[in-house]
Design an enzyme around this catalytic site. Structure first.
Site, mmCIF file in Angstrom:
data_model
loop_
_atom_site.group_PDB
_atom_site.id
_atom_site.type_symbol
_atom_site.label_atom_id
_atom_site.label_comp_id
_atom_site.label_asym_id
_atom_site.label_seq_id
_atom_site.Cartn_x
_atom_site.Cartn_y
_atom_site.Cartn_z
ATOM 1 N N TRP A 10 67.826 9.636 -9.705
ATOM 2 C CA TRP A 10 69.199 9.302 -10.795
ATOM 3 C C TRP A 10 69.228 10.977 -10.747
ATOM 4 O O TRP A 10 70.905 10.814 -10.925
ATOM 5 C CB TRP A 10 68.574 9.771 -12.452
ATOM 6 C CG TRP A 10 68.091 7.824 -12.622
ATOM 7 C CD1 TRP A 10 67.714 6.800 -11.454
ATOM 8 C CD2 TRP A 10 68.017 7.400 -13.647
ATOM 9 N NE1 TRP A 10 67.381 6.407 -11.824
ATOM 10 C CE2 TRP A 10 67.919 5.389 -13.500
ATOM 11 C CE3 TRP A 10 68.752 7.654 -15.265
ATOM 12 C CZ2 TRP A 10 67.517 4.724 -14.514
ATOM 13 C CZ3 TRP A 10 68.409 6.324 -16.289
ATOM 14 C CH2 TRP A 10 68.163 4.909 -15.516
ATOM 15 N N GLU A 99 67.401 20.034 -3.649
ATOM 16 C CA GLU A 99 68.956 20.675 -4.873
ATOM 17 C C GLU A 99 68.019 21.587 -5.701
ATOM 18 O O GLU A 99 68.826 22.774 -6.021
ATOM 19 C CB GLU A 99 69.120 19.493 -5.337
ATOM 20 C CG GLU A 99 69.983 18.592 -4.137
ATOM 21 C CD GLU A 99 69.918 17.104 -5.354
ATOM 22 O OE1 GLU A 99 69.368 16.534 -5.892
ATOM 23 O OE2 GLU A 99 70.726 16.590 -3.923
ATOM 24 N N GLY A 175 72.413 12.188 0.377
ATOM 25 C CA GLY A 175 73.684 12.360 -0.082
ATOM 26 C C GLY A 175 74.892 12.162 1.197
ATOM 27 O O GLY A 175 75.638 12.292 0.086
ATOM 28 N N SER A 215 68.962 9.151 1.541
ATOM 29 C CA SER A 215 70.824 7.617 2.204
ATOM 30 C C SER A 215 69.504 6.422 1.946
ATOM 31 O O SER A 215 70.244 6.187 3.016
ATOM 32 C CB SER A 215 71.313 8.290 3.016
ATOM 33 O OG SER A 215 71.805 8.878 3.269
ATOM 34 N N GLY A 236 68.582 8.035 -4.089
ATOM 35 C CA GLY A 236 69.277 9.076 -5.016
ATOM 36 C C GLY A 236 70.714 8.038 -5.866
ATOM 37 O O GLY A 236 70.162 7.457 -6.000
ATOM 38 N N GLY A 237 71.551 8.176 -4.391
ATOM 39 C CA GLY A 237 72.545 7.379 -4.932
ATOM 40 C C GLY A 237 72.105 5.609 -4.984
ATOM 41 O O GLY A 237 72.646 5.775 -5.399
HETATM 42 P P1 PGA Z 1 70.362 10.347 -0.991
HETATM 43 O O1 PGA Z 1 68.893 11.185 -2.417
HETATM 44 O O2 PGA Z 1 69.419 8.984 -1.867
HETATM 45 O O3 PGA Z 1 71.419 10.248 -2.251
HETATM 46 O O4 PGA Z 1 70.420 10.754 -0.213
HETATM 47 C C1 PGA Z 1 67.828 11.073 -2.033
HETATM 48 C C2 PGA Z 1 67.272 12.172 -2.908
HETATM 49 O O5 PGA Z 1 68.048 13.503 -2.966
HETATM 50 O O6 PGA Z 1 66.412 12.368 -3.156
#
Ligand code: PGA
Length: 253
Positions: A10, A99, A175, A215, A236-237
């Site tokens: 998240w 990140e 992302g 992604s 993620g997203g």
């Molecule tokens: P994403 O992020 O699915 O939005 O590309 C994945 C992650 O950073 O764990």
């Protein structure tokens, strides 16, 4: 048979009301998991115990922290330690997300310490690795990721390594909507497994779940998860949308 995992990341999203809404939607149609499958929600610290109680009794559904500190306790204002997480019953923790490597300056040596703190506390680390676009374009991605793994994991014993999870997340795919092709994902996952096999032997390497991240969405999950060395995804997203994430969980089968 290796554990297959659909993990939601998240990140720093959702205020409580939004988190509750998403959890309600997830629970309303959470797929029943097979014995070798897990769903892990890596969520912000303030929601961990709440989410854990919401998932109580749901076989294979777990809650993970997104980070922890590399010391067990002390004068580190604003930080959260592995023993604190363990004392709440948290058994999984994401470490080394790109990140955090980028914005918090986390590198191999620090992550090796975080691995140790988690493992000592009985928490299973989900160790993230992955290369930036410049490294991919230069064709050095396998060596780059191997160095991340060597630098943070190779001090661990074979027995311990067999119990961790690795997530390969090419930074250029996070992302961005730009997913690695199945060929790129499989090639890297096989390479990571080879790096583990050289150090710890094939039997250990073949036990470690290696997740793909970057992604992942409902539309590409089946294709990615069908690769022989891809054991699920770190999402993620798309994990912020219940319908999308449930489709991704269903793609494990
Ligand atoms: P994403 O992020 O699915 O939005 O590309 C994945 C992650 O950073 O764990």
């Amino acid at each position: 048979m290796r554990t297959q995992i659909a993990a939601a990341n998240w990140k720093m999203n959702l205020v409580k009301e939004e988190a509750e809404q998403l959890m309600d939607q997830l629970l309303a149609s959470a797929p029943t998991l097979q014995n070798n499958q897990e769903v892990i929600l890596a969520i912000p610290f303030p929601y961990l115990t709440w989410a854990q109680s919401r998932l109580d009794g749901l076989k294979g559904y777990r809650v993970a922290a997104q980070n922890c500190h590399h010391k067990n306790a002390g004068a580190y204002t604003g930080e959260v330690s592995a023993p604190m997480l363990a004392s709440l019953g948290i058994r999984d923790c994401v470490l080394g997300h790109s990140e955090r490597r980028e914005y918090q300056g986390e590198g191999e040596a620090l992550l090796a310490e975080k691995m140790d703190r988690c493992l000592e506390a009985g928490i299973r680390p989900i160790f993230c690795c992955g290369e930036p676009l410049s490294v991919r374009e230069a064709g050095n991605q396998n060596e780059f990721v191997a160095a991340q793994i060597r630098g943070s994991l190779f001090h661990l014993s074979a027995e311990v390594i067999a119990g961790i999870v690795i997530a390969y997340e090419p930074i250029w795919a996070i992302g961005t909507g730009k997913t690695a092709t199945t060929a790129q994902a499989q090639e890297m996952h096989a390479s990571i497994r080879q790096v583990l096999a050289q150090q710890y032997g094939q039997a250990v390497a073949s036990q470690v779940p290696i997740l793909y991240g970057g992604s992942v969405k409902a539309a590409n999950a089946v294709e990615l998860f069908t690769c022989p060395d891809v054991d699920g995804g770190l999402v993620g997203g798309a994990s912020l949308n219940a319908t999308e994430f449930i489709s991704i969980v269903s793609a494990l089968s």
